[in-house]
Design a protein around this motif. Structure first.
Motif, PDB file in Angstrom:
ATOM      1  N   SER A 178       0.865  -1.393   0.021  1.00  0.00           N
ATOM      2  CA  SER A 178      -0.094  -0.020  -0.026  1.00  0.00           C
ATOM      3  C   SER A 178       0.729   1.258   0.225  1.00  0.00           C
ATOM      4  N   LEU A 205       3.094   4.165   0.178  1.00  0.00           N
ATOM      5  CA  LEU A 205       4.636   4.559  -0.242  1.00  0.00           C
ATOM      6  C   LEU A 205       5.303   3.229  -0.687  1.00  0.00           C
ATOM      7  N   ASP A 214       4.552  -7.973   3.607  1.00  0.00           N
ATOM      8  CA  ASP A 214       3.442  -7.225   4.220  1.00  0.00           C
ATOM      9  C   ASP A 214       2.360  -8.119   4.887  1.00  0.00           C
ATOM     10  N   LEU A 227       4.611 -10.996   5.885  1.00  0.00           N
ATOM     11  CA  LEU A 227       5.626 -10.681   6.989  1.00  0.00           C
ATOM     12  C   LEU A 227       4.800  -9.735   7.829  1.00  0.00           C
ATOM     13  N   ASP A 228       5.129 -10.063   9.244  1.00  0.00           N
ATOM     14  CA  ASP A 228       4.737  -9.221  10.240  1.00  0.00           C
ATOM     15  C   ASP A 228       6.060  -8.491  10.801  1.00  0.00           C
ATOM     16  N   VAL A 229       6.284  -7.390  10.656  1.00  0.00           N
ATOM     17  CA  VAL A 229       7.535  -6.871  10.809  1.00  0.00           C
ATOM     18  C   VAL A 229       7.933  -6.679  12.457  1.00  0.00           C
ATOM     19  N   ASN A 235       9.805   0.202   5.467  1.00  0.00           N
ATOM     20  CA  ASN A 235       8.816   0.991   5.260  1.00  0.00           C
ATOM     21  C   ASN A 235       7.615   0.797   6.102  1.00  0.00           C
ATOM     22  N   MET A 257      12.371   3.899   6.659  1.00  0.00           N
ATOM     23  CA  MET A 257      11.315   5.019   6.465  1.00  0.00           C
ATOM     24  C   MET A 257      11.036   5.801   7.902  1.00  0.00           C
ATOM     25  N   SER A 258      11.599   7.073   8.059  1.00  0.00           N
ATOM     26  CA  SER A 258      11.288   7.804   9.263  1.00  0.00           C
ATOM     27  C   SER A 258      10.087   8.786   8.873  1.00  0.00           C
ATOM     28  N   TYR A 281       4.356   8.665  17.860  1.00  0.00           N
ATOM     29  CA  TYR A 281       4.546   8.510  16.337  1.00  0.00           C
ATOM     30  C   TYR A 281       6.065   9.193  16.494  1.00  0.00           C
ATOM     31  N   LYS A 293       9.537   7.710  15.270  1.00  0.00           N
ATOM     32  CA  LYS A 293      10.284   7.911  14.040  1.00  0.00           C
ATOM     33  C   LYS A 293      11.633   8.589  14.535  1.00  0.00           C
ATOM     34  N   GLY A 296       7.270  14.571   4.323  1.00  0.00           N
ATOM     35  CA  GLY A 296       6.452  15.335   4.914  1.00  0.00           C
ATOM     36  C   GLY A 296       4.968  14.446   4.613  1.00  0.00           C
ATOM     37  N   ILE A 341       2.028  12.814   2.906  1.00  0.00           N
ATOM     38  CA  ILE A 341       1.947  12.259   1.710  1.00  0.00           C
ATOM     39  C   ILE A 341       0.441  11.721   1.634  1.00  0.00           C
ATOM     40  N   THR A 363      -1.503   9.085   1.359  1.00  0.00           N
ATOM     41  CA  THR A 363      -1.755   7.728   1.187  1.00  0.00           C
ATOM     42  C   THR A 363      -2.790   7.186   2.108  1.00  0.00           C
ATOM     43  N   ILE A 422      -2.487   5.771   4.899  1.00  0.00           N
ATOM     44  CA  ILE A 422      -2.162   6.305   6.374  1.00  0.00           C
ATOM     45  C   ILE A 422      -2.703   7.670   6.787  1.00  0.00           C
ATOM     46  N   LYS A 431      -6.229   6.950   7.575  1.00  0.00           N
ATOM     47  CA  LYS A 431      -6.344   6.345   8.966  1.00  0.00           C
ATOM     48  C   LYS A 431      -6.351   7.417  10.025  1.00  0.00           C
TER      49      LYS A 431
HETATM   50  N1  LIG Z   1       2.114   8.845   4.301  1.00  0.00           N
HETATM   51  C1  LIG Z   1       2.626   9.925   4.851  1.00  0.00           C
HETATM   52  O1  LIG Z   1       2.376  11.016   5.047  1.00  0.00           O
HETATM   53  C2  LIG Z   1       3.831   9.408   5.735  1.00  0.00           C
HETATM   54  C3  LIG Z   1       4.712  10.654   6.074  1.00  0.00           C
HETATM   55  C4  LIG Z   1       5.748  10.364   6.598  1.00  0.00           C
HETATM   56  C5  LIG Z   1       6.125   8.862   6.928  1.00  0.00           C
HETATM   57  N2  LIG Z   1       5.469   7.745   6.378  1.00  0.00           N
HETATM   58  C6  LIG Z   1       5.946   6.368   6.529  1.00  0.00           C
HETATM   59  O2  LIG Z   1       5.848   5.878   5.309  1.00  0.00           O
HETATM   60  C7  LIG Z   1       5.617   4.283   5.746  1.00  0.00           C
HETATM   61  C8  LIG Z   1       4.352   3.977   4.689  1.00  0.00           C
HETATM   62  O3  LIG Z   1       3.248   4.682   5.046  1.00  0.00           O
HETATM   63  P1  LIG Z   1       2.022   4.821   4.118  1.00  0.00           P
HETATM   64  O4  LIG Z   1       1.709   6.094   4.015  1.00  0.00           O
HETATM   65  O5  LIG Z   1       2.336   4.109   2.811  1.00  0.00           O
HETATM   66  O6  LIG Z   1       1.168   3.783   4.953  1.00  0.00           O
HETATM   67  P2  LIG Z   1      -0.106   2.933   4.262  1.00  0.00           P
HETATM   68  O7  LIG Z   1      -0.821   2.535   5.627  1.00  0.00           O
HETATM   69  O8  LIG Z   1      -0.788   3.128   3.100  1.00  0.00           O
HETATM   70  O9  LIG Z   1       0.996   1.557   4.117  1.00  0.00           O
HETATM   71  C9  LIG Z   1       1.630   0.761   5.400  1.00  0.00           C
HETATM   72  C10 LIG Z   1       1.809  -0.514   4.879  1.00  0.00           C
HETATM   73  O10 LIG Z   1       2.307  -1.314   6.172  1.00  0.00           O
HETATM   74  C11 LIG Z   1       1.573  -2.411   6.443  1.00  0.00           C
HETATM   75  N3  LIG Z   1       1.820  -2.956   7.630  1.00  0.00           N
HETATM   76  C12 LIG Z   1       1.293  -2.254   8.720  1.00  0.00           C
HETATM   77  N4  LIG Z   1       1.605  -2.935   9.900  1.00  0.00           N
HETATM   78  C13 LIG Z   1       2.311  -4.130   9.587  1.00  0.00           C
HETATM   79  C14 LIG Z   1       3.090  -5.137   9.980  1.00  0.00           C
HETATM   80  N5  LIG Z   1       3.148  -5.346  11.195  1.00  0.00           N
HETATM   81  N6  LIG Z   1       4.016  -5.904   9.200  1.00  0.00           N
HETATM   82  C15 LIG Z   1       4.049  -5.692   7.842  1.00  0.00           C
HETATM   83  N7  LIG Z   1       3.496  -4.621   7.135  1.00  0.00           N
HETATM   84  C16 LIG Z   1       2.746  -4.012   8.073  1.00  0.00           C
HETATM   85  C17 LIG Z   1       0.449  -2.114   5.919  1.00  0.00           C
HETATM   86  O11 LIG Z   1      -0.471  -3.510   5.734  1.00  0.00           O
HETATM   87  C18 LIG Z   1       0.449  -1.482   4.711  1.00  0.00           C
HETATM   88  O12 LIG Z   1       0.505  -2.159   3.502  1.00  0.00           O
HETATM   89  C19 LIG Z   1       5.352   4.518   7.157  1.00  0.00           C
HETATM   90  O13 LIG Z   1       6.240   4.000   8.044  1.00  0.00           O
HETATM   91  C20 LIG Z   1       5.003   5.808   7.478  1.00  0.00           C
HETATM   92  O14 LIG Z   1       5.012   6.072   8.919  1.00  0.00           O
HETATM   93  C21 LIG Z   1       4.243   8.179   5.641  1.00  0.00           C
END
Ligand SMILES: NC(=O)c1ccc[n+]([C@@H]2O[C@H](COP(=O)([O-])OP(=O)(O)OC[C@H]3O[C@@H](n4cnc5c(N)ncnc54)[C@H](O)[C@@H]3O)[C@@H](O)[C@H]2O)c1
Length: 247
Positions: free
Chosen positions: A16, A18, A37, A59-61, A83, A132-133, A147, A151, A180, A182, A184, A186, A189
């Motif tokens: 999903s 990023l 994922d 994968l559960d990270v 990520n 990914m911070s 958070y 981070k 910043g 983005i 998506t 997240i 949510k």
């Molecule tokens: N979108 C933003 O604005 C933003 C900004 C700064 C940093 N980030 C960081 O970028 C990364 C990706 O964010 P995103 O916006 O794509 O979010 P997203 O919710 O679209 O995607 C996150 C993905 O992580 C997976 N995931 C969640 N828990 C998991 C686990 N325990 N094991 C494996 N996979 C797991 C989810 O199933 C999902 O596919 C995150 O680390 C987030 O903190 C996002």
């Protein structure tokens, strides 16, 4: 095109947002990708679109046995993108211990386990670890306590890994990316956790001098650079792609 020819990349949270954008761009640049994922349906659907250059592994990270099993399916790995992450909304007064620990389990323990167990696959042939911070790993916000903690930990774990790899003579680089906001899933949510989503969205835009949220492709672009040999002299660095929000 072809900037990542013959590279093999493992992308956590690749189903999903990023992670998906990074996977699409990596394949377009000639890499093979492993989408890792907890979202099996989303990951398999993406792999079906990407074709032979992609495969999925569950994968559960936050779980060490899950990491060992997933990495055990890889004979070689050139790039690890740590990520996967979640965002818990709430101040120090609002966040519960259970919420705090859940955030740390995924966003901190997940990155720790990835960095630790990928060494075996990279210490001889070399590789690039991309953590990914967030802009909030550099500049705190009062309503993102857990958070922020997670981070900021990713920012510093990255530097510690980079130093250790260099000191040991391992040809592994480790850098952090700080997006910043983005747009998506997240973000949706986080908005769903708010009592006033419109005001919260407006506050996200207001923190970016550039006047808008970022696009996933704009983060995928830096992830290509860091995965490629073009970034051979970059390690332990913070790559802020945040519309000026940490200025
Ligand atoms: N979108 C933003 O604005 C933003 C900004 C700064 C940093 N980030 C960081 O970028 C990364 C990706 O964010 P995103 O916006 O794509 O979010 P997203 O919710 O679209 O995607 C996150 C993905 O992580 C997976 N995931 C969640 N828990 C998991 C686990 N325990 N094991 C494996 N996979 C797991 C989810 O199933 C999902 O596919 C995150 O680390 C987030 O903190 C996002």
């Amino acid at each position: 095109m072809g900037r990542l020819a013959d590279k093999i990349a493992f992308i956590t949270g690749g189903a999903s947002g990023l992670g998906e954008a990074i996977a699409r761009r990596y394949v377009a640049e000639g890499a093979h990708v492993i989408i890792a994922d907890i979202d099996v349906a989303g990951g398999e659907a993406l792999v079906a679109q990407l074709g032979a250059a992609a495969r999925f592994v569950r994968l559960d990270v936050s779980d060490e046995a899950s990491w060992l099993a997933a990495l055990g399916t890889c004979e070689r790995l050139d790039v690890l993108v740590n990520n996967a992450g979640i965002t818990t909304l709430g101040s120090i007064e609002e966040v519960t211990l259970a919420q705090f620990m859940h955030e740390i389990d995924i966003d901190v323990v997940g990155v720790f386990l990835g960095c630790k167990h990928v060494i075996r696959l990279m210490r001889e042939a070399g590789g690039s670890v991309i953590n990914m911070s967030s802009m909030t790993g550099v500049r705190a916000q009062g309503n993102l306590f857990a958070y922020n903690a997670a981070k900021a930990a990713v920012t510093h774990m990255t530097k510690s890994c980079a130093l250790h790899f260099a000191e040991q003579g391992y040809p592994i680089r480790c850098n952090s990316v700080h997006p910043g906001a983005i747009h998506t899933p997240i973000i949706d949510k986080v908005l769903a956790q708010s009592s006033d989503p419109e005001a919260l969205y407006a506050s996200f835009v207001a923190t970016h001098p550039i006047g808008r949220l970022g696009k996933p492709e704009e983060i995928a672009a830096i992830a290509v650079y860091l995965a490629s040999d073009e970034s051979a002299f970059a390690t332990g660095a913070e790559f802020r792609i945040d519309g000026g929000s940490t200025l």
